[in-house]
Design a protein around this motif. Structure first.
Motif, PDB file in Angstrom:
ATOM      1  N   GLU A  17     -25.106  63.741 -25.975  1.00 30.54           N
ATOM      2  CA  GLU A  17     -26.159  64.400 -26.751  1.00 30.54           C
ATOM      3  C   GLU A  17     -26.371  63.691 -28.086  1.00 30.54           C
ATOM      4  N   ALA A  18     -25.306  63.265 -28.722  1.00 30.34           N
ATOM      5  CA  ALA A  18     -25.426  62.570 -30.002  1.00 30.34           C
ATOM      6  C   ALA A  18     -26.175  61.251 -29.852  1.00 30.34           C
ATOM      7  N   MET A  19     -26.002  60.592 -28.720  1.00 28.17           N
ATOM      8  CA  MET A  19     -26.619  59.286 -28.514  1.00 28.17           C
ATOM      9  C   MET A  19     -28.019  59.367 -27.917  1.00 28.17           C
ATOM     10  N   PHE A  23     -32.222  63.472 -23.553  1.00 28.29           N
ATOM     11  CA  PHE A  23     -31.809  63.525 -22.154  1.00 28.29           C
ATOM     12  C   PHE A  23     -30.605  64.425 -21.890  1.00 28.29           C
ATOM     13  N   PHE A  24     -29.791  64.681 -22.916  1.00 30.72           N
ATOM     14  CA  PHE A  24     -28.563  65.452 -22.739  1.00 30.72           C
ATOM     15  C   PHE A  24     -28.453  66.538 -23.799  1.00 30.72           C
ATOM     16  N   GLU A  25     -27.819  67.641 -23.389  1.00 25.78           N
ATOM     17  CA  GLU A  25     -27.556  68.735 -24.317  1.00 25.78           C
ATOM     18  C   GLU A  25     -26.272  69.427 -23.883  1.00 25.78           C
ATOM     19  N   VAL A  26     -25.456  69.780 -24.836  1.00 26.83           N
ATOM     20  CA  VAL A  26     -24.300  70.611 -24.523  1.00 26.83           C
ATOM     21  C   VAL A  26     -24.791  72.045 -24.603  1.00 26.83           C
ATOM     22  N   GLY A  27     -24.749  72.728 -23.472  1.00 29.64           N
ATOM     23  CA  GLY A  27     -25.296  74.076 -23.380  1.00 29.64           C
ATOM     24  C   GLY A  27     -24.394  75.137 -23.979  1.00 29.64           C
ATOM     25  N   ASP A  41     -37.733  53.517 -16.975  1.00 30.08           N
ATOM     26  CA  ASP A  41     -37.006  52.270 -17.214  1.00 30.08           C
ATOM     27  C   ASP A  41     -36.961  51.901 -18.687  1.00 30.08           C
ATOM     28  N   GLU A  42     -37.955  52.314 -19.460  1.00 29.47           N
ATOM     29  CA  GLU A  42     -37.960  51.981 -20.885  1.00 29.47           C
ATOM     30  C   GLU A  42     -36.797  52.640 -21.629  1.00 29.47           C
ATOM     31  N   HIS A  43     -36.223  53.695 -21.045  1.00 26.48           N
ATOM     32  CA  HIS A  43     -35.102  54.395 -21.666  1.00 26.48           C
ATOM     33  C   HIS A  43     -33.756  54.015 -21.054  1.00 26.48           C
ATOM     34  N   ALA A  49     -26.152  53.621 -22.390  1.00 26.04           N
ATOM     35  CA  ALA A  49     -25.190  53.653 -23.495  1.00 26.04           C
ATOM     36  C   ALA A  49     -24.570  55.042 -23.640  1.00 26.04           C
ATOM     37  N   ALA A  50     -25.373  56.086 -23.499  1.00 29.99           N
ATOM     38  CA  ALA A  50     -24.862  57.453 -23.585  1.00 29.99           C
ATOM     39  C   ALA A  50     -23.907  57.757 -22.434  1.00 29.99           C
ATOM     40  N   VAL A  51     -24.243  57.298 -21.243  1.00 31.75           N
ATOM     41  CA  VAL A  51     -23.383  57.496 -20.075  1.00 31.75           C
ATOM     42  C   VAL A  51     -22.049  56.782 -20.289  1.00 31.75           C
TER      43      VAL A  51
END
Length: 63
Positions: A17-19, A23-27, A41-43, A49-51
């Motif tokens: 989530e920080a990166m 695309f990501f959130e801690v629920g 693909d642009e992302h 990197a987040a993964v």
């Protein structure tokens, strides 16, 4: 490309989530939620990197 999250492995540390908060959130349950499963693909570099930053390897990319 598809984001795969293993919520059984997730510890809710929030690196993803920080990166890449788009695309990501801690629920509220303290675990990762994927906000957009199929980023363009642009992302790719941002999401990859987040993964890679996940300390417990709860995330992966397919495709």
């Amino acid at each position: 490309m598809e984001i795969i999250a293993d919520r059984r492995t997730c510890e809710g540390l929030g690196m993803c989530e920080a990166m890449a908060h788009e695309f990501f959130e801690v629920g509220e349950d303290g675990l990762v939620q994927v906000l957009e499963e199929f980023p363009t693909d642009e992302h790719r570099d941002l999401v990859d990197a987040a993964v890679q930053a996940c300390p417990v390897a709860a995330l992966r990319l397919r495709g």
